[in-house]
Design an enzyme around this catalytic site. Sequence first.
Site, PDB file in Angstrom:
ATOM      1  CG  HIS A  16     -27.680 -22.061 -26.308  1.00  0.00           C
ATOM      2  ND1 HIS A  16     -29.040 -22.202 -26.474  1.00  0.00           N
ATOM      3  CD2 HIS A  16     -27.310 -21.015 -27.068  1.00  0.00           C
ATOM      4  CE1 HIS A  16     -29.461 -21.259 -27.334  1.00  0.00           C
ATOM      5  NE2 HIS A  16     -28.438 -20.527 -27.696  1.00  0.00           N
ATOM      6  CG  ASP A  18     -30.115 -21.321 -19.265  1.00  0.00           C
ATOM      7  OD1 ASP A  18     -30.106 -21.942 -20.350  1.00  0.00           O
ATOM      8  OD2 ASP A  18     -30.832 -20.310 -19.066  1.00  0.00           O
ATOM      9  CB  SER A  49     -46.336   0.258 -21.512  1.00  0.00           C
ATOM     10  OG  SER A  49     -45.127   0.572 -22.157  1.00  0.00           O
ATOM     11  CG  LEU A 107     -29.950  -6.564 -24.943  1.00  0.00           C
ATOM     12  CD1 LEU A 107     -29.849  -5.055 -25.093  1.00  0.00           C
ATOM     13  CD2 LEU A 107     -28.563  -7.137 -24.636  1.00  0.00           C
ATOM     14  CB  SER A 109     -36.926  -6.518 -22.976  1.00  0.00           C
ATOM     15  OG  SER A 109     -37.450  -7.308 -23.997  1.00  0.00           O
ATOM     16  CD  GLU A 142     -40.202 -15.752 -20.927  1.00  0.00           C
ATOM     17  OE1 GLU A 142     -40.135 -14.743 -20.221  1.00  0.00           O
ATOM     18  OE2 GLU A 142     -40.308 -15.734 -22.171  1.00  0.00           O
ATOM     19  CG  ASP A 154     -32.634 -14.860 -20.059  1.00  0.00           C
ATOM     20  OD1 ASP A 154     -31.407 -15.070 -20.055  1.00  0.00           O
ATOM     21  OD2 ASP A 154     -33.368 -15.076 -21.035  1.00  0.00           O
TER      22      ASP A 154
HETATM   23  C1  GLA Z   1     -32.153 -17.345 -23.810  1.00  0.00           C
HETATM   24  C2  GLA Z   1     -32.844 -18.107 -22.691  1.00  0.00           C
HETATM   25  C3  GLA Z   1     -31.861 -18.446 -21.574  1.00  0.00           C
HETATM   26  C4  GLA Z   1     -30.609 -19.133 -22.128  1.00  0.00           C
HETATM   27  C5  GLA Z   1     -30.042 -18.349 -23.312  1.00  0.00           C
HETATM   28  C6  GLA Z   1     -28.893 -19.073 -24.001  1.00  0.00           C
HETATM   29  O1  GLA Z   1     -31.735 -16.094 -23.349  1.00  0.00           O
HETATM   30  O2  GLA Z   1     -33.916 -17.358 -22.171  1.00  0.00           O
HETATM   31  O3  GLA Z   1     -32.506 -19.245 -20.620  1.00  0.00           O
HETATM   32  O4  GLA Z   1     -30.873 -20.460 -22.481  1.00  0.00           O
HETATM   33  O5  GLA Z   1     -31.043 -18.084 -24.293  1.00  0.00           O
HETATM   34  O6  GLA Z   1     -27.793 -19.148 -23.153  1.00  0.00           O
END
Ligand code: GLA
Length: 364
Positions: A16, A18, A49, A107, A109, A142, A154
């Site tokens: 948390h 970023d 898919s 993870l 995806s 996103e 991510d």
């Molecule tokens: C999710 C969000 C990321 C980040 C994490 C927490 O994965 O997509 O941008 O904020 O939570 O670190």
Amino acid sequence: MKKYFAPGRVNLIGEHLDYNGGTVLPVAIHLGVTATVQPLQENVIVLSSATHSFSKRIDLSDEIHFDKANDWANYPLGIIAQLKKENHSLRPCEIIFESNLPEASGLSSSAAVEVVTAFALLAQTEKQINLSWLALFCKQVENDFIGVKCGIMDQYAVALGKRNNALLIDCDKVNHRYIPFETGEYRLLVMNTKKPRSLIHSKYNERKQECEEALKIMRTTKSEIENLCQADMLWLNVLSNEVLKRRARHVISEQLRVNEAVKVLQHNDLSTFGRLMNASHTSLKNDYEVSGVELDTLVESAQQINGCLGARMTGAGFGGCAIAIAHAASVEELVNKVSEKYFSVTGLHCEVYECKVSDGVRAR
Ligand code: GLA
């Protein structure tokens, strides 16, 4: 026929941070999404898919909108819509997706699908793809098309991950460097709660707002700081609201742990790194309140195994996955004891995977 692959990711530490302008330390993993691309004659893109049993045909001259009914296909659709909007040339083709990455498990995806779609489509027409640009492009999809206000971690990890390295991302300046991450006799384990994450988006946005609020208050006396990760622990006393104080304390202390983690990993000191992981989990549980009984049970029972150097939740929280670093000789005991304890506390079956630290998006 061409094949492309984008991995999932786990974040080693820096949770948390970023969207708070901090630095984070994810790795790309060996599980991910494969896209197989076949050229077509008509002016269409056909998405299907094997893993999701759907097929969707898009006329390239039509406008593309988000539609809940499209479910998983919204990710590739969002990428195509944005590429069209930015006037990238698109070649008619069929894309068949296949995934071995557990979904809705934290993870990444969704980031993997976005990144592999954009990479595969651009690879048909452009020679050089700038991967940092690609990560930002997919994050925008996103945020705007899917409507999830995530940070950059991510998509960046999925695009730029590197085998046997962690990616230290400066989310304020949006740049990165690689930190060698070789576990030797130890293994990086992912422990999946298999718990549906229903509250995730509302709670995620709530935490984001709380951090914005805490920053706003701090800036009334410390105008020099641009984000919460630049704040000092001593400044927490300007926050009279106890909840905001705890949220800010997680962010500031987590940033200090990332700084420390980078130092110790440079000496391959996995034991100290493990202790930082444990402290990170405690902070996410008590101060940031994004864990829960499922993640806590996995993490705390893993931490009790001899040979486990550390464990913590990874990703947004509220279910999803946790990670642990354990000696190869302790893995079997960890899997058995953690699974047993988890079932007795939650009535759910967890899954544990051993992860290889892998490269980011690539042609196969
Ligand atoms: C999710 C969000 C990321 C980040 C994490 C927490 O994965 O997509 O941008 O904020 O939570 O670190």
